[in-house]
Design a protein around this motif. Structure first.
Motif, PDB file in Angstrom:
ATOM      1  N   THR A 174       0.840  -1.192   0.000  1.00 49.22           N
ATOM      2  CA  THR A 174       0.000   0.000   0.000  1.00 49.22           C
ATOM      3  C   THR A 174       0.883   1.253   0.000  1.00 49.22           C
ATOM      4  OG1 THR A 174      -1.784   1.115   1.196  1.00 49.22           O
ATOM      5  CG2 THR A 174      -0.200  -0.068   2.545  1.00 49.22           C
ATOM      6  N   ARG A 175       0.260   2.414   0.124  1.00 50.71           N
ATOM      7  CA  ARG A 175       1.020   3.676   0.168  1.00 50.71           C
ATOM      8  C   ARG A 175       0.699   4.381   1.469  1.00 50.71           C
ATOM      9  NH1 ARG A 175      -0.633   7.284  -4.576  1.00 50.71           N
ATOM     10  NH2 ARG A 175       1.252   8.391  -4.012  1.00 50.71           N
ATOM     11  N   TYR A 176       1.639   5.139   1.983  1.00 54.56           N
ATOM     12  CA  TYR A 176       1.402   5.905   3.205  1.00 54.56           C
ATOM     13  C   TYR A 176       1.466   7.404   2.919  1.00 54.56           C
ATOM     14  CZ  TYR A 176       1.788   2.326   6.955  1.00 54.56           C
ATOM     15  OH  TYR A 176       1.585   1.281   7.827  1.00 54.56           O
ATOM     16  N   HIS A 177       0.629   8.135   3.645  1.00 52.47           N
ATOM     17  CA  HIS A 177       0.725   9.584   3.737  1.00 52.47           C
ATOM     18  C   HIS A 177       1.184   9.837   5.168  1.00 52.47           C
ATOM     19  CE1 HIS A 177      -1.000  13.368   5.133  1.00 52.47           C
ATOM     20  NE2 HIS A 177      -0.953  13.800   3.891  1.00 52.47           N
TER      21      HIS A 177
ATOM     22  N   VAL B 242      11.725   2.043   1.047  1.00 55.13           N
ATOM     23  CA  VAL B 242      10.442   2.678   0.737  1.00 55.13           C
ATOM     24  C   VAL B 242      10.727   3.903  -0.124  1.00 55.13           C
ATOM     25  CG1 VAL B 242       8.446   3.900   1.683  1.00 55.13           C
ATOM     26  CG2 VAL B 242       9.329   1.862   2.862  1.00 55.13           C
TER      27      VAL B 242
ATOM     28  N   ASP C 225       7.196   9.338  -3.038  1.00 50.52           N
ATOM     29  CA  ASP C 225       6.534   9.875  -4.229  1.00 50.52           C
ATOM     30  C   ASP C 225       6.590  11.402  -4.189  1.00 50.52           C
ATOM     31  OD1 ASP C 225       4.981  10.314  -6.429  1.00 50.52           O
ATOM     32  OD2 ASP C 225       3.087   9.806  -5.472  1.00 50.52           O
TER      33      ASP C 225
ATOM     34  N   VAL D 217       4.472  11.463   0.944  1.00 49.55           N
ATOM     35  CA  VAL D 217       3.604  10.408   0.402  1.00 49.55           C
ATOM     36  C   VAL D 217       4.505   9.415  -0.308  1.00 49.55           C
ATOM     37  CG1 VAL D 217       1.652   9.866  -1.098  1.00 49.55           C
ATOM     38  CG2 VAL D 217       1.688  12.038   0.134  1.00 49.55           C
ATOM     39  N   THR D 218       4.338   8.152   0.030  1.00 53.50           N
ATOM     40  CA  THR D 218       5.244   7.130  -0.513  1.00 53.50           C
ATOM     41  C   THR D 218       4.669   6.488  -1.773  1.00 53.50           C
ATOM     42  OG1 THR D 218       4.263   5.239   0.619  1.00 53.50           O
ATOM     43  CG2 THR D 218       5.842   6.560   1.884  1.00 53.50           C
ATOM     44  N   HIS D 219       5.540   5.778  -2.450  1.00 54.25           N
ATOM     45  CA  HIS D 219       5.072   4.844  -3.481  1.00 54.25           C
ATOM     46  C   HIS D 219       4.599   3.586  -2.764  1.00 54.25           C
ATOM     47  CE1 HIS D 219       6.025   6.955  -7.121  1.00 54.25           C
ATOM     48  NE2 HIS D 219       7.255   7.232  -6.689  1.00 54.25           N
ATOM     49  N   ARG D 220       4.120   2.616  -3.512  1.00 54.62           N
ATOM     50  CA  ARG D 220       3.636   1.371  -2.900  1.00 54.62           C
ATOM     51  C   ARG D 220       4.789   0.558  -2.302  1.00 54.62           C
ATOM     52  NH1 ARG D 220      -1.023  -1.143  -4.376  1.00 54.62           N
ATOM     53  NH2 ARG D 220      -0.023  -3.001  -5.194  1.00 54.62           N
TER      54      ARG D 220
ATOM     55  N   LEU E 174       6.667   0.045   5.613  1.00 54.57           N
ATOM     56  CA  LEU E 174       6.160   1.394   5.886  1.00 54.57           C
ATOM     57  C   LEU E 174       6.077   1.639   7.385  1.00 54.57           C
ATOM     58  CD1 LEU E 174       3.464   1.320   3.093  1.00 54.57           C
ATOM     59  CD2 LEU E 174       5.329   2.960   3.219  1.00 54.57           C
TER      60      LEU E 174
ATOM     61  N   ARG F 164      -3.035   5.476   5.247  1.00 59.73           N
ATOM     62  CA  ARG F 164      -2.778   4.768   3.996  1.00 59.73           C
ATOM     63  C   ARG F 164      -3.509   5.491   2.859  1.00 59.73           C
ATOM     64  NH1 ARG F 164      -3.450   1.134   8.107  1.00 59.73           N
ATOM     65  NH2 ARG F 164      -1.535   0.017   8.586  1.00 59.73           N
TER      66      ARG F 164
END
Ligand code: HSE
Length: 429
Positions: free
Chosen positions: A349-352, A376, A379, A395-398, A404, A425
Motif C-alpha cells: 500500500t502507500r502511506y501519507h 520505501v 513519491d 507520500v510514498t510509493h507502494r 512502511l 494509507r
C-alpha cells in the motif's frame, strides 16, 4: 400455484423483524405469486412479548425460540436476533429439523460461517445471508452467483454507514471526530455505544464475509486487520483535501500479488476524489469490485435500517422458498481454493505521513535516508516551515505495510522529528 403454505419462523422482532413481518403481511399475495406458494408466518420468537409492536400479530409471539425451530413443520427460519449464542445453536437446530435459514447475522457468519455452511449442507437445506453485509445492497448473491464464472481480484468498500456519516461530516464541515460523532448520535445514525462501528468491528465482520465469498476461501473476523476511525483528525481530512483526496473507512479484501494468499483489512484511508467510492456520502454504503473479466463494478445503496435490511431478508426468503418447492438447494459455501490469509505486514500500500520536524539543514536528508534504509520509495514531499519548526508531508510509493510501519518507527526515533502528526494509507489509485 400450490395452496398449502410454506411456513416461516421469525427469530427476533426488533427494527428489522418488524419490517419483515409488515412486508410479509402486506405483500403476501405478491410473495406467493413469485414463490409459487403462499408463505405463512407461523411464529415469532421474542424476548419481551409484552412490548408494543405495531402490525405484529400478538398471537404469533413466543419466548421459546428453541421450541419454534424444533416444531418440525417450519420450512424457513429467519434469524434477525444477532450475536453468536444462542443463535448458532438455534440455526443448527433449525437445519436439523429440515428448515432453511435466512440470517442477517454478520458477527456469527464472520466468526463461524464454516460450521453453519457445513450444517446446512449436511441437512440439504439453504443458508442465505444477503442482509448480513451492507443492508439492502445486493452483494452476496452477485458475488456468489452472478460473478461465479469470473475471477475477483479485489473488493473494496464502505460497509459501515455510521462511520461514513462521521467522516462525511468531518469532510464537509471541518468538524473534529467527537463533534461529528455527536451529530451522528443525535440523528440516530450512531448507537449509544458506538464501539462496534467506530472501532471497525462491524466493518471487519463484513470484510471477512466478503473475502471468503470473493476468493472462494475461508476468512474469519480474526483474520481481518482492523483500525477504527477514532484517531482521524480534522488535520488528516484537511491534508487529504490538499492532495485531492477524501478519507473513508474502507474494508479492503484482495489477492496478494503472487496469487498465493489473500488479505482482508479495515482502516481509514485517503482515496482520490475521482474514485467512485469518494462520492459515497452520508450513511450510504458502496462496494467496488474488481474482477478479471467484468472489470470494475460498484454496488451502492442504503447499508442499514429496518426496511432496507428487510428487503434483503425477503429476497433471501423468496429464494429459499423457491428452492424448497423445487426440492433443491441454492449455491452453498465455496471454499475450494483454501487460500490462506496473509498478515497486514504483507499488504502492499502507500502511506501519507505528516511529521513535525526541526527546520534546519540536513533534516530532509535525514528523513529521506530513513525511507531509503527501509526500501520505501518517496513519491512526493511537501514542507512548510515556521519559526524553526516545519511540517513535512511525505507520500510514498507502494511498499509492504511492514516496511512502511518500520519506517515510521525509525522516524519517531530521530531527534529532529518532534512528532508524527498523522499516518494514513492511500488507496484507490
Ligand atoms: N451499524 C451499521 C452501520 C449497520 O452503521 O452501517 C449494521 O451493520
Amino acid at each position: 400455484m400450490r395452496t398449502r403454505p410454506l411456513k416461516v419462523a421469525l427469530l427476533g422482532c426488533g427494527v428489522v423483524g418488524s419490517e419483515v413481518t409488515r412486508i410479509m403481511t402486506t405483500q403476501g399475495a405478491d410473495l406467493a405469486a413469485r414463490i409459487g406458494a403462499p408463505v405463512e408466518l407461523a411464529g415469532i420468537a421474542v424476548r419481551r412479548p409484552n412490548r408494543v409492536r405495531a402490525g405484529v400479530p400478538a398471537e404469533l409471539l413466543t419466548t421459546d425460540a428453541t421450541a419454534l425451530v424444533k416444531r418440525g413443520d417450519i420450512d424457513v427460519v429467519i434469524e434477525v436476533i444477532g450475536g453468536i449464542e444462542p443463535v448458532r445453536t438455534l440455526i443448527t437446530t433449525a437445519f436439523e429439523h429440515g428448515a432453511s435459514v435466512v440470517s442477517a447475522n454478520k458477527a456469527l457468519l464472520a466468526a463461524d460461517g464454516a460450521t453453519l455452511h457445513a450444517a446446512a449442507a449436511a441437512h440439504k437445506v439453504d443458508l442465505y445471508y444477503e442482509a448480513a453485509v451492507a443492508g439492502a445492497i445486493p452483494l452476496i448473491r452477485p458475488l456468489r452467483e452472478s460473478l461465479a464464472g469470473d475471477k475477483i481480484n479485489r473488493v473494496m468498500g464502505i460497509v459501515n454507514g455510521t462511520t461514513n456519516f462521521i467522516l462525511d461530516k468531518m469532510d464537509s464541515s471541518g468538524a473534529g471526530y467527537s463533534e461529528a460523532l455527536d451529530e451522528a448520535t443525535a440523528l440516530g445514525y450512531a448507537e449509544a455505544d458506538p464501539t462496534a462501528d467506530v472501532e471497525g468491528f462491524d466493518a471487519a465482520a463484513k470484510a471477512a464475509i466478503l473475502a471468503g465469498i470473493a476468493f472462494h476461501t475461508r476468512v474469519t473476523m480474526d483474520d481481518v486487520y482492523r483500525e477504527g476511525l477514532t484517531e482521524v483528525t480534522a488535520a488528516d481530512i484537511a491534508s487529504a483535501k490538499r492532495m485531492g483526496c477524501t478519507v473513508k473507512l474502507l474494508a479492503i479484501c484482495e489477492r496478494t500479488t503472487d496469487g498465493r494468499s489473500v488479505t482482508a483489512r479495515v482502516h481509514p484511508a485517503m482515496i482520490p476524489l475521482s474514485h467512485p467510492l469518494a462520492s459515497v456520502r452520508e450513511a450510504y454504503n458502496a462496494v467496488f469490485v474488481e474482477a478479471e473479466a467484468a472489470g470494475q463494478l460498484m454496488f451502492y445503496g442504503p447499508g442499514a435500517g429496518g426496511a432496507p435490511t428487510a428487503s434483503a431478508v425477503l429476497g433471501d426468503l423468496v429464494a429459499a422458498c423457491r428452492n424448497k418447492l423445487a426440492g433443491t438447494t441454492g449455491a452453498g459455501e465455496s471454499a475450494y481454493t483454501q487460500l490462506p490469509v496473509s498478515p497486514m505486514g504483507d499488504v502492499v500500500t502507500r502511506y501519507h505521513i505528516s511529521l513535525d520536524v526541526a527546520d534546519k539543514p540536513g533534516v530532509l536528508a535525514q528523513v529521506a535516508t530513513v525511507f531509503a534504509e527501509h526500501d520505501v520509495s518517496i513519491d512526493t514531499v511537501r514542507q512548510q516551515g515556521k519559526d524553526g519548526e516545519a511540517s513535512l508531508v511525505v507520500v510514498t510509493h507502494r511498499a509492504p505495510d511492514a516496511a512502511l510501519s518500520a519506517t515510521v518507527g525509525a522516524l519517531r526515533k530521530l531527534d529532529t522529528v518532534r512528532g508524527v502528526a498523522s499516518i494514513m494509507r492511500v488507496e484507490g489509485e
